[in-house]
Scaffold this active site. Sequence first.
Site, PDB file in Angstrom:
ATOM      1  N   HIS A 273       0.820  -1.210   0.000  1.00  0.00           N
ATOM      2  CA  HIS A 273       0.000   0.000   0.000  1.00  0.00           C
ATOM      3  C   HIS A 273       0.854   1.261   0.000  1.00  0.00           C
ATOM      4  CE1 HIS A 273      -3.096  -2.824   0.886  1.00  0.00           C
ATOM      5  NE2 HIS A 273      -2.660  -3.064   2.116  1.00  0.00           N
TER       6      HIS A 273
ATOM      7  N   HIS B 132      -6.778  -4.304  -1.605  1.00  0.00           N
ATOM      8  CA  HIS B 132      -6.095  -5.599  -1.561  1.00  0.00           C
ATOM      9  C   HIS B 132      -6.339  -6.411  -2.811  1.00  0.00           C
ATOM     10  CE1 HIS B 132      -6.432  -4.432   2.687  1.00  0.00           C
ATOM     11  NE2 HIS B 132      -5.250  -4.983   2.789  1.00  0.00           N
TER      12      HIS B 132
END
Lengths: 214, 214, 341, 341
Positions: free
Chosen positions: C65, C228
């Site tokens: 991320h 995700h």
Amino acid sequence: MSNDTITVDQLTDWLTRFRDLVTEQVSYLTELDSAIGDADHGSNMTRGMGAVVEKIHASPAGTVDELFKGAGMTLVTSVGGASGPLYGTFFLRIGTTAGPRTSLDAPGLAAALRAGLGGVVARGKAEAGDKTMFDVLSPALAAFDAAVDVSSDLSTAAHAAYFAAQTGRDATRALLARKGRASYLGERSIGHIDPGAASTALLFQALVETLGEE
Amino acid sequence: MSNDTITVDQLTDWLTRFRDLVTEQVSYLTELDSAIGDADHGSNMTRGMGAVVEKIHASPAGTVDELFKGAGMTLVTSVGGASGPLYGTFFLRIGTTAGPRTSLDAPGLAAALRAGLGGVVARGKAEAGDKTMFDVLSPALAAFDAAVDVSSDLSTAAHAAYFAAQTGRDATRALLARKGRASYLGERSIGHIDPGAASTALLFQALVETLGEE
Amino acid sequence: MKVNQEVPDMKKLINFPETVLADSLAGVAAAHPGLRVDHANRIIYRATPKAAGKVALLSGGGTGHEPLHGGFVGEGMLDAACAGAIFTSPTPDQMLEATKVVDRGAGVLHIVKNYTGDVMNFEIGAELAAAETGITVAVVVVNDDVAVEDSSFTAGRRGVGTTVLLEKIVGAAAEEGRDLEAVAAVARQVNESGRSMGVALTSCTVPSAGKPTFELPEDEMEIGVGIHGEPGRRRVPLAGAAEVARQLVEPILADMDFTGAPTIVMLNGLGGTPLIELYVMYAEVAKLLDAAGITVARSLVGNYITALDMAGCSVTVLRADEDLIRLWDAPVSTTGMRWGI
Amino acid sequence: MKVNQEVPDMKKLINFPETVLADSLAGVAAAHPGLRVDHANRIIYRATPKAAGKVALLSGGGTGHEPLHGGFVGEGMLDAACAGAIFTSPTPDQMLEATKVVDRGAGVLHIVKNYTGDVMNFEIGAELAAAETGITVAVVVVNDDVAVEDSSFTAGRRGVGTTVLLEKIVGAAAEEGRDLEAVAAVARQVNESGRSMGVALTSCTVPSAGKPTFELPEDEMEIGVGIHGEPGRRRVPLAGAAEVARQLVEPILADMDFTGAPTIVMLNGLGGTPLIELYVMYAEVAKLLDAAGITVARSLVGNYITALDMAGCSVTVLRADEDLIRLWDAPVSTTGMRWGI
Ligand SMILES: Nc1ncnc2c1ncn2[C@@H]1O[C@H](COP(=O)(O)OP(=O)(O)O)[C@@H](O)[C@H]1O
Ligand SMILES: Nc1ncnc2c1ncn2[C@@H]1O[C@H](COP(=O)(O)OP(=O)(O)O)[C@@H](O)[C@H]1O
Ligand SMILES: [Mg+2]
Ligand SMILES: [Mg+2]
Ligand SMILES: [Mg+2]
Ligand SMILES: [Mg+2]
């Protein structure tokens, strides 16, 4: 129909026809530029010639220099990239050389085109065999001049120039690029037609189509 | 061969066999997690069980609680994600419930497993039908308990549990997920087997294979 | 997975899928002398800890991320970030270790994104800290994703873009010297006031999986994705920026009233989308917010919370107030966000 | 090209290929009150001009390299950036207009990347400025790409990564109040001291072309690419990060001696590569430089000069000295690079 002179209206048609051709061939030109450049020659020429024709339609030119200086300035200020200044300077020099006339005869157009080529060389410093639009312009104008030497018929000269232009365009395929983006590819530039060479061949195709049969 | 008790060595084999199975099925587990999760369940379980077996080999456990507390702690500290704490707590509770024994009989293993399930529920708050590993663990342990009620043979109980586990695993396909990542998909979670349910079924397959034929 | 030669199976600048996290932490350590990396525990710390007596901020989560969370460690923001495997929460021992190191005697706030794995692992970490240390830990769980229905029967909403704004604002509150309760209160306020929604034009590829998590036809996109690579709420026909903006902004505005207060807006890239497209999107989002009578006081356009190489973006709108805007404007010096120092 | 509905043909967050530039400028204007956007002329200015008597810095180029150049307009860096169509140099009238606006009486430095189009268009712009105004214009042409052989018979080397470092360093020199000649001298020094090399794992897609500029098989990469999606010098088998780093760093070190001086190193993403991979690459590059006895004094890891959505990266190494390091460290406040203010 006499083809000993070409009028401002016909020259306007020439530019309009050139606009049509680059627009029709936009994908082809971009495809060529994808292989050895940055995939924008089609959109550059379409955007530029689109702006040129739009401007002419908004305020039609009365004289040859008005027409080509306008076209040249429009290209310079609307295209960017390499083709903007090169085509722009080409047309600007045609305009200044032709002067405020309302038509050109064959020697007059030949002289104007040659001045245009001089502008391209002054800007881009290309030489024969560098794999650029020069490799079409130069043989095309040589053929044009040779035709004008033996005949005053513009259509004949245009056909000769277009024939040489096509040959010149196809010959760029075998060349190793030394100018423009294709030069970054080194040996890998060989085997692809130069996009600027291809658009310049369209310029002579447009002239032929504007002037009609010999 | 008597299957009334399972020794620490056999329990170690069970965990080793589970490691082998998740490693063999790593792509399958990740594939399931790709459909309704984040494509890491295979690598999470492989990493975790790999660490567990490595640790056991480095210092073999003498007692059941040593074995499972070690395995649980290793999972908790090496996996992360949802499966780390859930499988980790499952094994930790098995360990604390079994205590410092060197083998378990059928009722003893049943009690330990049930405590493990309690740990999973305490951590994850899953209920039946939420489409999680609970939906395999819960029916599998029910079947295990039922088998233990009528026979002291562990292999029989393991087979019953594995059979129920497979059924539970396959039944997760039709469920709408309410826990874990798959819950974010809403209706779109239907039609896919839950990855944690699949790995839990492998846990019972490993037990069956460790205990051998009934 | 080729393990004998360093040839990846996919178009990624990595060595081996198994070493991505360790290798990237090595890069972070080499590039940023202002950060200290504990490679064994996979924790990124400020090289210079904050003054004693101030509340410390700890966050963490799965890797993939970036810049979140390691890129937000530094003066005015986080004190440490625990890095998990790709898309996998870090483990409780990391949180315990980091909590011990960052505590300056005023307690530690754990900033957790609402995923089952993250919540459970941080929970155990806090339990261990309570059992083994005298450090007071407060927790804020971020759950701002309007793509997911809020419900007490499910895992609830995901923590996405608001996490970035929260770490900045709450970091400033801690830097000011507010106590743990006050810092946690600001964190809760920010979480309750922020909403996000994301879109994916392509899947991402998890290195260990070696292929895209989902296949998306050339003419479709996933609306309501998280960070995700999980598929979104629904698959819809590909649309232009204006229409995509509408599909992101409408559910945000339907979920909360953002009028009558200054807002902070983030147009966030998911990792594979270049900045130019984020600006095109921001122009559309700004138009929609303006039309809805919403005042944008501050904005952020760029890649802040990503999903590996996923093409797409997310919009976050935060209903702020004078205090939050002041905290937002306070100096911050991290590798992912920096101004004023 | 669908012109009647806003549905793009490709996986891009845009409205129409023809409006990408205008739409992205609208986003820049909406997001950054510190910038002023002249939409008609496609020029990004500082909202607050620098003090009178200081040299102004003007750059520009084709769009698609964001944050370059517009993202580097601001205190301590550029005064304005002219934006061309995607991958197409801006036009001379833009350079003329911007030159007039930014001049604060001390002259204007034009920072031009060495591409035929950029050089010619800036040249005409400078000619027009000379003819129409009394403004002194100096020019620096950046040509740092070691993938291309340096030769007076060709277009020469491309201007790539060093442009970013140059705009920062020279911006600081101008901000200090150095005169045009001195500022231009710093610019030349930086250009002569910087070298770059890039790799592409995928092509980019020019919106008006609608498909990738080149097709790259799953197991190959292009070494020696620039920033316009043009194919590189050679196509080689895909390799791991360590090997890719070697293929980038070796030609740089072969071209110039970087030992015995502090260097500034940039690991730059080409637009489609996420930050985590850039850190993996930076770790490898740092190792190689260290092994070669090169001292890295400052570094930058991120997307600074991009090629739309191309996956890949480039390495730039700049041989600095005390003065350049000091100028590098000076405060800068732009949307793409910021510290100290
Ligand atoms: N120095 C030069 N002299 C003459 N023609 C050139 C020169 N450099 C490039 N060209 C021509 O310009 C063409 C490329 O135009 P275009 O793609 O529109 O610009 P750009 O290269 O800036 O993207 C080339 O195919 C070539 O014919
Ligand atoms: N609250 C829960 N209770 C029980 N099991 C759960 C819960 N949440 C998730 N799981 C299980 O965890 C599995 C996912 O594990 P894994 O992919 O390793 O972790 P993550 O979801 O963090 O990526 C799911 O398939 C499900 O079976
Ligand atoms: Mg081109
Ligand atoms: Mg998972
Ligand atoms: Mg995960
Ligand atoms: Mg171009």
